[in-house]
Design an enzyme around this catalytic site. Structure first.
Site, mmCIF file in Angstrom:
data_model
loop_
_atom_site.group_PDB
_atom_site.id
_atom_site.type_symbol
_atom_site.label_atom_id
_atom_site.label_comp_id
_atom_site.label_asym_id
_atom_site.label_seq_id
_atom_site.Cartn_x
_atom_site.Cartn_y
_atom_site.Cartn_z
ATOM 1 N N ASN A 106 0.807 -1.225 0.000
ATOM 2 C CA ASN A 106 0.000 0.000 0.000
ATOM 3 C C ASN A 106 0.841 1.277 0.000
ATOM 4 O OD1 ASN A 106 -2.301 -1.477 -0.243
ATOM 5 N ND2 ASN A 106 -2.812 -1.430 1.949
ATOM 6 N N ARG B 297 -7.538 -0.510 -6.601
ATOM 7 C CA ARG B 297 -7.996 0.675 -5.881
ATOM 8 C C ARG B 297 -7.041 1.862 -6.023
ATOM 9 N NH1 ARG B 297 -12.785 1.457 -4.714
ATOM 10 N NH2 ARG B 297 -12.998 3.256 -3.401
ATOM 11 N N CYS C 99 -10.604 -4.727 -3.920
ATOM 12 C CA CYS C 99 -11.331 -5.801 -3.244
ATOM 13 C C CYS C 99 -12.781 -5.418 -2.968
ATOM 14 C CB CYS C 99 -10.633 -6.135 -1.928
ATOM 15 S SG CYS C 99 -9.059 -6.974 -2.161
ATOM 16 N N ARG D 116 -16.995 1.618 -0.285
ATOM 17 C CA ARG D 116 -15.762 2.330 -0.643
ATOM 18 C C ARG D 116 -15.991 3.564 -1.540
ATOM 19 N NH1 ARG D 116 -11.087 -2.039 -1.787
ATOM 20 N NH2 ARG D 116 -9.838 -0.520 -0.668
ATOM 21 N N PRO D 117 -16.807 4.530 -1.073
ATOM 22 C CA PRO D 117 -17.025 5.746 -1.876
ATOM 23 C C PRO D 117 -15.773 6.623 -1.915
ATOM 24 C CG PRO D 117 -18.068 5.959 0.278
ATOM 25 C CD PRO D 117 -17.510 4.561 0.211
ATOM 26 N N ILE D 118 -15.741 7.630 -2.816
ATOM 27 C CA ILE D 118 -14.576 8.521 -2.883
ATOM 28 C C ILE D 118 -14.975 9.976 -2.643
ATOM 29 C CG2 ILE D 118 -13.217 6.976 -4.363
ATOM 30 C CD1 ILE D 118 -13.847 9.013 -6.673
ATOM 31 N N ASP D 119 -16.091 10.160 -1.929
ATOM 32 C CA ASP D 119 -16.582 11.526 -1.693
ATOM 33 C C ASP D 119 -15.550 12.422 -1.003
ATOM 34 O OD1 ASP D 119 -17.308 9.554 0.396
ATOM 35 O OD2 ASP D 119 -17.864 11.339 1.532
ATOM 36 N N GLN D 120 -14.729 11.870 -0.110
ATOM 37 C CA GLN D 120 -13.755 12.707 0.607
ATOM 38 C C GLN D 120 -12.598 13.127 -0.308
ATOM 39 O OE1 GLN D 120 -14.367 13.777 3.924
ATOM 40 N NE2 GLN D 120 -16.305 12.880 3.260
ATOM 41 N N ASP E 281 -6.946 -4.751 7.601
ATOM 42 C CA ASP E 281 -6.372 -5.708 6.644
ATOM 43 C C ASP E 281 -5.881 -6.979 7.336
ATOM 44 O OD1 ASP E 281 -6.905 -3.775 4.795
ATOM 45 O OD2 ASP E 281 -4.826 -3.136 4.533
ATOM 46 N N ILE F 64 -14.295 -0.658 9.800
ATOM 47 C CA ILE F 64 -13.880 0.112 8.617
ATOM 48 C C ILE F 64 -14.718 -0.241 7.380
ATOM 49 C CG2 ILE F 64 -11.911 0.810 7.159
ATOM 50 C CD1 ILE F 64 -11.385 1.508 10.094
ATOM 51 N N ARG G 94 -2.219 -10.368 -5.716
ATOM 52 C CA ARG G 94 -2.309 -8.903 -5.758
ATOM 53 C C ARG G 94 -1.477 -8.269 -4.648
ATOM 54 N NH1 ARG G 94 -7.680 -6.444 -5.176
ATOM 55 N NH2 ARG G 94 -6.208 -4.752 -5.076
HETATM 56 C C1 EPZ Z 1 -6.401 1.742 2.090
HETATM 57 O O1 EPZ Z 1 -7.622 1.781 1.383
HETATM 58 C C2 EPZ Z 1 -5.787 0.404 1.771
HETATM 59 N N1 EPZ Z 1 -5.615 0.291 0.336
HETATM 60 C C3 EPZ Z 1 -6.680 -0.715 2.291
HETATM 61 O O2 EPZ Z 1 -6.028 -1.944 2.085
HETATM 62 C C4 EPZ Z 1 -6.927 -0.524 3.782
HETATM 63 O O3 EPZ Z 1 -7.881 -1.466 4.209
HETATM 64 C C5 EPZ Z 1 -7.452 0.890 4.075
HETATM 65 O O4 EPZ Z 1 -6.565 1.877 3.491
HETATM 66 C C6 EPZ Z 1 -7.602 1.178 5.551
HETATM 67 O O5 EPZ Z 1 -6.377 1.001 6.189
HETATM 68 C C7 EPZ Z 1 -4.615 0.911 -0.282
HETATM 69 O O6 EPZ Z 1 -3.802 1.594 0.333
HETATM 70 C C8 EPZ Z 1 -4.497 0.731 -1.729
HETATM 71 P P1 EPZ Z 1 -9.711 4.484 3.367
HETATM 72 P P2 EPZ Z 1 -8.413 3.158 1.204
HETATM 73 O O7 EPZ Z 1 -9.874 5.602 2.417
HETATM 74 O O8 EPZ Z 1 -7.427 4.262 1.151
HETATM 75 C C9 EPZ Z 1 -14.470 5.190 3.807
HETATM 76 C C10 EPZ Z 1 -5.773 -4.166 1.371
HETATM 77 O O9 EPZ Z 1 -6.311 -5.274 1.678
HETATM 78 N N2 EPZ Z 1 -14.312 6.274 2.831
HETATM 79 O O10 EPZ Z 1 -8.855 4.691 4.563
HETATM 80 O O11 EPZ Z 1 -9.342 2.989 0.058
HETATM 81 C C11 EPZ Z 1 -14.208 3.820 3.165
HETATM 82 O O12 EPZ Z 1 -15.350 3.337 2.501
HETATM 83 C C12 EPZ Z 1 -6.612 -2.924 1.191
HETATM 84 O O13 EPZ Z 1 -4.551 -4.041 1.193
HETATM 85 C C13 EPZ Z 1 -15.409 7.060 2.523
HETATM 86 O O14 EPZ Z 1 -16.522 6.856 3.011
HETATM 87 O O15 EPZ Z 1 -9.195 3.200 2.571
HETATM 88 C C14 EPZ Z 1 -13.800 3.001 4.356
HETATM 89 O O16 EPZ Z 1 -14.950 2.573 5.027
HETATM 90 C C15 EPZ Z 1 -8.063 -3.172 1.312
HETATM 91 N N3 EPZ Z 1 -15.248 8.083 1.634
HETATM 92 C C16 EPZ Z 1 -13.055 4.021 5.244
HETATM 93 O O17 EPZ Z 1 -13.485 5.305 4.796
HETATM 94 C C17 EPZ Z 1 -14.048 8.350 1.044
HETATM 95 O O18 EPZ Z 1 -13.968 9.294 0.236
HETATM 96 C C18 EPZ Z 1 -11.547 3.952 5.173
HETATM 97 O O19 EPZ Z 1 -11.146 4.003 3.819
HETATM 98 C C19 EPZ Z 1 -12.945 7.560 1.377
HETATM 99 C C20 EPZ Z 1 -13.094 6.509 2.282
#
Ligand code: EPZ
Length: 425
Positions: A27, A97, A121, A126-130, A312, A334, A404
């Site tokens: 990551n 991702r 995965c 997993r939205p991207i609103d933030q 994870d 999470i 992966r």
């Molecule tokens: C990273 O994902 C990792 N992936 C994930 O690892 C890991 O589980 C996660 O961080 C948490 O540690 C990579 O680095 C490529 P987040 P990321 O944004 O960045 C919500 C693995 O198995 N959210 O911290 O996508 C989201 O839905 C993978 O190696 C929003 O609602 O995770 C989640 O519930 C899987 N809106 C939470 O926040 C947003 O705009 C945390 O997501 C962004 C996120």
């Protein structure tokens, strides 16, 4: 790797003994590769793991105009002869991702990017609103393309701004940071993720000439610079791979030395393994798990943003607890769908009940081998570990998910004295 379907055949019941050297962090590596698109010089990245997600990121860099040369095992030089293209290829982008980090890096570099919604995965919404919130604050105009399957970002002039994230998110913290390091003025990001990957990207950006301060705390300040140049950078060891091996050693009652780790990154995992009854010791860059003859006690585990217990590693930990003495409670905070390995564990004889975001595990004496399928990367790791401590043969399908994120896992495990092999179906 994905084209030819493979299975892993595991003969369970042997302890994991010996020493394993941990690979570069998936990551971090994928984020560094996207961040490299900001460089107008030549970037040398070292210690990248040998996994398919890294191959996909390298493929995207090539497709947008980077020259990529492999200079050794896990060592790549990336050079852009001219400005890269603002649009990443949809097919590669949808495979994973972290491709969404090109939204921020190409915005910073070019003032424009066009990136399909990412894959990755299937573990929840997993939205991207933030991410979009961060970009909008910097003055980016966002439009949807192709019926909403791709976003176009445009900001001839990125302007520094204050962003307060509504939740802790690794992805949005990094993506906004990538764009902001080329914005005019100062950007302040608050309520940010403190994961080691965030610090890693900040260090890498700074090595290229950016001015990012505060990564690892709740507030990050970025003073925009006019240009980022080249650098050499070594990726940190993978705390999730390390945690997976720690849990595998514990679950198989083994005695394992992990080399090339940052013990500070492993504290939540070490603490839980100690709580379950195992011996965990560490030095500057190593950890030893001593589980010889030890059956774990049931414990409570709750996933949280760093420095809490990582989501994870929740599936591998849940797998281990199926054979603990007494009951365990595992709370996933999470993701909505991160108990994908539970069906497989039940097929292997585990007693697990999932209610909403909680898995209740009643420890049994022994799991038995069965045919099970990895539904995502970490569910795959969990079932592989279950196969290692179950009696008899386990046939694990869906191996491409494991490829992966874990480099040479079967070979590494074989060198630790357990019996398993890959077969083509
Ligand atoms: C990273 O994902 C990792 N992936 C994930 O690892 C890991 O589980 C996660 O961080 C948490 O540690 C990579 O680095 C490529 P987040 P990321 O944004 O960045 C919500 C693995 O198995 N959210 O911290 O996508 C989201 O839905 C993978 O190696 C929003 O609602 O995770 C989640 O519930 C899987 N809106 C939470 O926040 C947003 O705009 C945390 O997501 C962004 C996120």
């Amino acid at each position: 790797m994905e084209n030819q379907e493979e299975a892993i055949l595991i003969q369970g019941g042997k302890p994991l003994n010996g020493a394993v050297k941990i690979n570069g962090a998936k990551n971090s590596a994928v984020a560094l590769l996207a961040a490299a698109a900001l460089s107008e010089g030549s970037v040398l990245l070292e210690n990248l793991p040998n996994i398919s997600d890294v191959d996909v990121m390298l493929g995207i860099l090539k497709a947008i105009g980077f020259h990529v040369s492999k200079e050794g095992e896990g060592v790549y030089r990336l050079t852009a002869q001219a400005d890269p293209l603002p649009r990443t290829p949809d097919e590669l982008t949808r495979k994973m991702r972290a491709s969404y980090y090109f939204m921020g890096s190409l915005l910073g570099r070019l003032g424009e990017s066009s990136v399909a919604l990412p894959g990755g995965c299937d573990i929840g919404e997993r939205p991207i609103d933030q991410h979009l919130k961060g970009f909008k604050a910097l003055g980016v105009k966002i439009t949807e393309e192709d019926g909403g399957s791709r976003y176009h970002f445009l900001a001839p002039k990125l302007k520094g701004a204050a962003v307060f994230f509504d939740m802790i998110t690794v992805g949005a913290t990094i993506n906004t940071m990538l764009a902001a390091c080329r914005a005019s003025g100062t950007t302040t990001l608050e309520n940010v993720a403190r994961e080691p990957e965030v610090i890693e990207v900040a260090n890498f950006l700074n090595a290229m000439g950016a001015e990012v301060r505060g990564a690892g705390t709740e507030t990050i300040r970025i003073r925009g610079v006019k240009k980022l140049g080249g650098c050499s950078y070594t990726c940190i060891p993978d705390r999730i791979e390390a945690g997976t091996y720690m849990i595998a050693a514990a679950a198989t009652k083994g005695n394992l030395l992990l080399e090339n780790v940052i013990p500070e990154h492993m504290e939540a995992v070490s603490a839980k393994l100690r709580e379950a009854g195992f011996g965990v010791s560490s030095g500057l860059d190593w950890i030893r798990v001593n589980a010889t003859g030890i059956r774990p006690q049931g414990i409570m585990v709750q996933t949280l943003p760093y420095p809490g217990f990582p989501t994870d590693l929740q599936p591998p930990m849940t797998a281990m607890l199926t054979c603990a003495e007494g009951s365990s409670r595992v709370v996933e905070t999470i993701y909505e769908r991160r108990f994908g390995s539970v069906d497989g564990l039940i097929t292997m004889g585990a007693t697990v009940r999932v209610e909403g975001q909680t898995a209740w595990v009643e420890g049994v004496e022994q799991l038995h081998g069965a045919e099970v399928t990895a539904t995502d990367l970490r569910a795959g790791a969990a079932l592989l570990i279950a196969g290692l401590f179950a009696t008899g043969e386990t046939r694990l399908l869906g191996v491409h998910h494991i490829d992966r994120g874990y480099g040479n896992m079967v070979e590494q495990l074989m060198s630790l004295g357990v019996q398993l092999k890959r077969v083509t179906l």
